[in-house]
Design a protein around this motif. Sequence first.
Motif: not given
Length: 494
Positions: A348-377
């Motif tokens: 999540t963008v908010c991590g652990a609900w804006w109460t820590g730098p990582i989510c409950g599984d240790g994933t840092p707060s953040g987001y997905g970035v997807y690059e598309v070229n034709g039908s390839d992602i």
Amino acid sequence: MINRRNFLKNVGLTGSLLTMPAALLNAKSLTAAKTNIDLSAITLRGKVQCEGKGVAGVPVTDGINITLTDKNGLYELVSNATAEFVYISVPAGYAFPEHKSIAAFYKPISKNNYKNDFNLEKLKVDDRKHTFVVWADPQMKSKKDVELLISQSVPDLQAVIKSYPADTLIHGIGCGDLVWDEFELFEDYKHAVEMCGIPFFNVIGNHDMDNEARTDDKSANTFKQQFGPTYYSYNRGELHYIVLDDVFFLGVAKKYIGYITENQLQWLEQDLALVKPGTTIILSLHIPTFTGAGRRSGKNEDELGGTVANRQQLYKMLAPFKVHIMSGHTHFNDNWEQDDIMEHNHGTVCGAWWTGPICGDGTPSGYGVYEVNGSDIKWHYKSTGQAKDRQLRIYPKGRIKDAPDELAVNVWNWDKKWKVEWFEDGVSKGPMEQRVAYDPWAFELYAGPLLPKVRKFVEPVLTDHMFFAKPSPDAKKITVKVTDRFGNVYEETV
């Protein structure tokens, strides 16, 4: 095909009304008047145009049926007075209509005006190559949360956008829980999106619903006022994008299940009938259709509010296509893949609900970035405030209390096509051992009734993306080499 289907539906409705006894007709009208539901027929008309010229073949919908514009860009759609919006599925090759970076592909239906035109702008670049980002759960509860979004998440996304050539097509998907029940903060979310400078399509989450509603039908009223329909589609390049509302409100504050209504599924059938089999589809919804959480915690069934109960019906409809599902809600990162469907349940963008730098599984707060070229992602997880190539975290020996002789690694965007290997003093030791486990840092930050101090309900969660190795007692240097499914290599050493 769609026009024929609508014609048959309308003929069927008219025929039944013509043959229905007068007493029944009067009874229905009395019932409608008593319940204040206006079921009278209306006809929606208008034009989809670009620089004054009609655009043919554009899907137009009231959320019930879909029709296509004719060769002159004109549309006509028989609807009823319960319809709230008329909207289009923006065709490939055209810019996304927007208002201050919020996608504006819809028009509210006014009782005084059933005629609505849509103006499109032709793109100057080939949209078969484009990028999109997925912001799951900004979930702001207070102005302090807003300040964190503005000071941390927004500059991070701005930097990502600037890292691409100036004419790159980039759009965003706000994957639900845009706020945390505080609807006055929708304006702050909109401001943050506008600062990023790219069009955002938005998904309703369980914390974006009206908790005072008596049924699910009215639970999205505030969201609709802010962002328009809760389910719709659009196109870019060779991809077809769909957004669904899978949060079903039970009529009690903060009680809901993951469920897709029949109205949406009927609309989706019509939408997919216009899409060529084999097309790549990006389907965004808030509650994941499925995760590994139930299996990891030893449960036979998923919690009703944690995944979509009628997901198998959805999967059947999606079977002719190549599908990537974008979801949020869980505040952990989880990827699964089966046949031609892959789900990306985002940290999540908010991590652990804006109460820590990582989510409950240790994933840092953040987001997905997807690059598309034709039908390839191709994609990566972008941790807020960290470099693009930061894709793992190593925990040295001694950090894991119940395995003090082991080294651990969290590879948060891992899926089964990644490789995680380790080297001891330059010598390959092969793959690391994957185990369901807690992230050590998340356990330290969130485990127990007194942690974290701001929002004590946060707890660490079990994850599949933890890997372990037992170095020799005299080892001097351990290197972990991670190769993602696209061949990108990430290394870290302790």
